[in-house]
Each structure stands twice: as structure tokens, then as C-alpha cells.
Design an enzyme around this catalytic site. Structure first.
Site: not given
Lengths: 282, 283
Positions: A49, A114
Site C-alpha cells: 500500500y 498477505h
């Protein structure tokens, strides 16, 4: 802010704020300040991100400015991305150490895999266990996990069961069986995209609009309360500080059990994020 | 610095050597404008310009073809969820299948290795709901020609993360300038694409007595992996073998099943023409 207790005894806020696509320092600073002022101290980030550093800076700045608040009040969730798992063949400890140095934090409250990249998933979890034992991460877990991933860990001789699983969940993807099986194992379930990105399919859904009218609140609040009633921790993303308060007000909605079931009945196994496209072989 | 650095720099900035070559051609042409060879140089220059225009046109067309053949970007839309089936396969399947995109996710592609077919399945299976069907088309003959493991012709299909697995760099340059990086393959792809688009392909593939279906050791191993992959993800695998031999389909399917050591719990069939191929999807 209500808290949930993880299987290792640590506490986690019952609603977290996401930082995906909030990559400016100013935007994150505003969200962190708005959340903390309303008693919400949980945040979610990831290397992909590009928000680890600005989020951490925003938290550190807030702590500096507000003497009554300390780092311990905050709950930072970060992740290890698939490329990191591949690059180090699962031994992700150097990445965690580098991240802590980069974000100027002594530890991460929750570290998640993730994507369960099939080839290095078990090896990465071994590293996660050592990261947890060394105290660099206070809790560990997995994102985008199915039961087969938990079984893979069990079969690979993992010593620690994930404390948290973060999956995509919303009224169109209820995953009732998975959620209850995870919860039965003592795993706390977090929901990303809990509001289905407020796509018209959700924001204009007749059932949800009717319920919003019934409880005199917004559709987003009804959906968030639905997550909370299911003992799921929603990770809400907003770029507007005023929305933070609105989202937190969801805790006060007296959503009836019948309406919880009604929202669950909207399930159509609809995924925004097709897992295999993000992580081939997932 | 040095030669490798310069080579790398020029590869990354292809426009620079191209402009340099053109500058040299123009300069040489200009120098000879008043010489007795003027006519020859004008002819050469004109031919070079025409070749360049054709080259640029073909390059653009190949880019268009590869964009149409290769996976689209992430999450471009919210369609194709909970589909009943996914079709994976190489050239024959790509040429002859008429896939109803509402029912079956189209992951067939032109000329690629079995390893890449498997990668396509790994990348796109989430489009299919639990207990959905995987139609896996295998052409043993093409498999022999390309090889079962990753081959250069896989580059157009490759997912950037798959590239990372293989330890390779970005395929973007290849995609932007296919005529420079892979002229022969690009031209063949473009020609096949053009023929398919304009219904110029023959109605069936060629059958020959010499093309007996044989499943190689490598292919057997890969198909076993495909099977366990599908089972783990609760997908129903249907293996379809492209039969290019004159042997009948039942016999070929039984031979393949025996060769793979699979029992009747997995569907194995063989097809030898376009209609049979498409009827598999309809059943």
C-alpha cells in the site's frame, strides 16, 4: 472502543481503519487524528500500500502532540507481501526487521501473511513464528485464508495457530461456514472490503436501504453493525475524517438478530478480489 | 559503465538506436544525392521507409493481438464471478472452441506449454465457484513440439508474478515491441489471430495415422499435479485430449486414462474435430 481478545491474550480493537490508497502523509495524519480523537486506535497497512511509513509517522506525530496517548494505545497491523515471501523463500525476518527500522517502531501489533503463496507459505509461517517469539510482532495471522491453508500449517508442523485471519467479507460474501470454523478454532476473523467498496450493488440494495431507514442510520452503519454482531472485526477505509465518527457510531445501532440473518441471506459468494488473480495457485 | 551497461541502456531505450540508424541512413542518402548512384540510393531509401512503415504497422497489430490473447489487468470489472466452468488449453482449443463467456471462463490461449496452461489455471480458477468444472484440453502433439515446461512462447501469457517465480524480468518491453523481440512468433500469432477473427481457419484439424497419442513422462507428472490441484480446491476436472491420430476417440481416451493411471472418478475424453470439442463444453 470495544476490544476483542486474541488467542494469545492480546487485545485488538473491534474496528480497524485501513490505509489502502491513502498514501499521502496529510490524508493519513487526518485519519489517524480523527480516529484517535474518537477512541479508535487500530490501523491496517501493508508494504504494497506504500503506507507503512506515513502511517507510522502519523501515529508517532499524534503521540508526540498528545501527552495522554502512548504508542501502546495504538494497534498497527502490517503484512508480508507475496513478493517478499518469494524473494526470501519464506525467510521474511529481514523484511520485518527492516520495516521496524523504517517505520521507527519497536514492534508491530499484528503481522499477517498477505497472500498464502503456495510454494513458500509453510516456510513463511515458520519465520512468522520466530518473529512472534522474538517480540517483533505481538500477534500473527494470515490474510485470504481458507480452511485448507490452516490445515497446511497444521500438517507442516506449525507450533502456533494463527491468531487472526483477514478475509474479504461483506453481505454478498458471508462465508458462514468458514467464519464459524475459524472462530471455533479461536481465530479472530477480520473483514477487508467490509462495505463492498460501497459499490451501487450494496449502497442501493433494497434490503439494506430498508434496514437503514428502520434504524435511522446509513447503509454503511447497518453493514458494519452486522459485521460486529458476527464477532468480525471490520477494516474500514475512508479518506474523510468525518466518516470515521460515522463508522464508529455503528457500535450503537441495536441491530436485531432477525435483521442480522436477513443481511446474511444476501450472500451470493461474490468476491471483489479474485484470490487466484492476486496470488496464482492460491 | 561499460559495454553491458550500454547494451542494457540501449535495450531499455530502443528508440535511441532506431533514431541513430535512421539518422545514418538519411545522412548517407543525402551525401549521395548528387552522385551517379543517386537513383540506387533513393530506391534503397524508399524501400527502407516502406519496410519501416510495414514493420511499425505489424508491431502495432501484434501488440493488439497480444493484448487480446493475454490476461487482462486486475479487477477491471466485476463480471465473471461464480462461473460454472473454466476452459484451459493451447492452440487447438483456442482455434476451435466457441466459448459461451456467460457460462465458462475463457483461459485458452495460443501456442503455449503445458506448464503455462497450468499457470493459467492457477491464475484464473477463482472465477469458478466451488465444485465448478475445469475443462483441461491437452494436445500431446503440441506438447511434444513446445515442451512441457516453460518455453519462450509463454512470454505473452505470463503473469508478472509467474515471471518472478521464473527469475525473469518484466515482459513489458517484449509486449510493447513484439516485432523486435520475437518477430517469428509474433507474426505467427498475428496470422492465426487474423484467421480466427475472419473465420479463415479450416473446420477441423488434420488427422494422421502417424500421430498416435502418447503421454510423455513429464506430461503425466504435470497432469497428476493438475488433478491434485483441482481436488484440493474442490474443482471437478475434465481432461480432454486432442486426438490427432486416426485411432478412435474411445480407444484413445482409454489409452490416456491407462497411461495416467486414473480411475473412472475423473472424466477423460478424446476429441478429433471441432464439433466434438465443442460438444464437451455443452455436456
Amino acid at each position: 472502543m470495544n476490544k476483542v481478545i486474541l488467542s494469545n491474550g492480546k487485545e485488538m480493537p473491534q474496528m480497524l481503519f485501513g490505509s489502502f490508497q491513502l498514501d499521502t502523509q496529510q490524508a493519513l495524519g487526518e485519519i489517524v487524528a480523527a480516529s484517535a480523537e474518537n477512541g479508535a486506535f487500530g490501523f491496517d497497512t501493508s508494504p504494497s500500500y506504500n503506507t507503512e511509513q506515513p502511517l507510522s509517522k502519523a501515529i508517532n506525530d499524534y503521540v508526540k502532540k498528545n501527552s495522554g496517548v502512548s504508542r501502546e494505545d495504538f494497534f498497527i497491523t502490517s503484512k508480508i507481501d507475496e513478493w517478499q515471501m518469494i524473494q526470501k523463500k519464506g525467510d521474511i525476518r529481514p523484511f520485518v526487521a527492516a520495516t521496524l527500522k523504517k517505520i521507527n517502531q519497536p514492534y508491530i501489533d499484528l503481522l499477517l501473511i498477505h497472500w498464502p503463496q503456495p510454494e513458500y507459505f509453510a516456510a513463511t509461517w515458520k519465520s512468522f513464528e520466530s518473529v512472534y517469539e522474538s517480540g517483533m510482532a505481538k500477534s500473527i495471522g494470515i490474510c485470504n485464508a481458507r480452511l485448507r491453508h490452516i490445515k497446511t500449517l497444521e500438517n507442516s508442523g506449525a507450533n502456533i495457530c494463527p491468531m487472526v485471519v483477514q478475509n474479504e467479507l461483506h453481505p454478498f460474501l458471508v462465508d458462514e461456514q468458514l467464519v464459524s470454523e475459524l472462530q471455533a478454532k479461536g481465530i479472530v476473523v477480520q473483514a477487508y472490503s467490509p462495505l463492498f467498496r460501497m459499490e451501487p450493488m450494496l449502497s442501493q440494495n433494497e434490503t439494506l436501504l430498508r434496514l437503514a431507514e428502520k434504524y435511522n442510520c446509513s447503509v454503511a452503519q447497518v453493514v458494519l453493525k452486522w459485521h460486529l454482531e458476527r464477532k468480525i472485526v471490520p477494516i474500514v477505509k475512508t479518506s474523510k475524517p468525518q466518516r470515521v465518527k460515522e463508522n464508529l457510531a455503528a457500535f450503537n445501532i441495536p441491530l436485531e438478530a432477525e435483521d442480522v440473518r436477513l443481511i446474511s441471506s444476501l450472500d451470493m459468494n461474490f468476491k471483489l478480489f479474485l484470490e487466484s488473480r492476486c496470488c496464482p495457485g492460491y | 559503465m561499460g559495454v553491458p551497461y550500454m547494451k542494457n541502456y540501449l535495450k531499455k531505450n530502443l528508440w535511441l538506436p532506431i533514431i541513430c540508424v535512421w539518422a545514418v541512413i538519411v545522412a548517407v542518402g543525402a551525401a549521395f544525392l548528387n552522385s551517379p548512384f543517386r537513383g540506387i540510393f533513393i530506391a534503397v531509401f524508399t524501400a527502407a521507409a516502406a519496410a519501416a512503415i510495414i514493420f511499425i504497422f505489424l508491431n502495432k497489430y501484434c501488440v493488439k493481438v497480444f493484448k487480446a490473447l493475454a490476461p487482462t489487468s486486475y479487477f477491471s470489472d466485476l463480471r465473471f464471478r461464480n462461473m460454472d466452468a473454466i476452459a484451459v488449453g493451447s492452440t487447438i482449443a483456442w482455434k476451435y472452441l466457441n466459448i459461451d463467456e456467460e457460462k465458462c471462463y475463457d483461459a485458452v490461449g495460443i501456442r503455449r506449454s503445458n506448464a503455462m496452461c497450468f499457470n493459467m489455471l492457477k491464475t484464473y480458477f477463482s472465477h469458478v465457484h466451488t465444485n465448478g468444472t475445469v475443462y483441461y484440453f491437452v494436445d500431446p502433439l503440441e506438447s511434444d513440439a513446445i515442451g512441457d515446461y516453460a518455453s519462450p512462447c509463454d512470454f505473452i501469457h505470463i503473469h508478472r508474478l509467474v515471471f518472478l517465480y521464473l527469475g525473469m524480468s518484466s515482459p513489458m518491453k517484449r509486449r510493447e515491441n513484439p516485432m523486435i523481440y520475437d518477430t517469428d512468433f509474433s507474426l505467427r500469432c498475428a496470422a492465426a489471430y487474423f484467421c480466427k477473427k475472419h473465420s479463415l481457419l479450416p473446420k477441423t484439424w488434420k488427422l494422421s495415422a502417424s500421430h498416435a497419442v502418447e503421454i510423455s513422462e513429464d506430461l503425466r507428472g504435470q497432469l497428476a499435479e493438475v488433478r491434485s490441484f483441482c481436488e484440493e480446491r474442490e474443482l471437478c476436472l475434465k481432461l480432454v485430449v486432442i486426438n490427432r491420430s486416426t485411432e478412435n476417440n474411445e480407444k484413445t481416451a482409454a489409452k490416456v486414462r491407462k497411461s495416467l493411471g486414473w480411475k473412472n472418478d475423473i472424466s477423460v475424453s478424446a476429441v478429433s474435430c471441432s464439433d466434438e470439442l465443442n460438444s464437451v463444453l455443452m455436456n
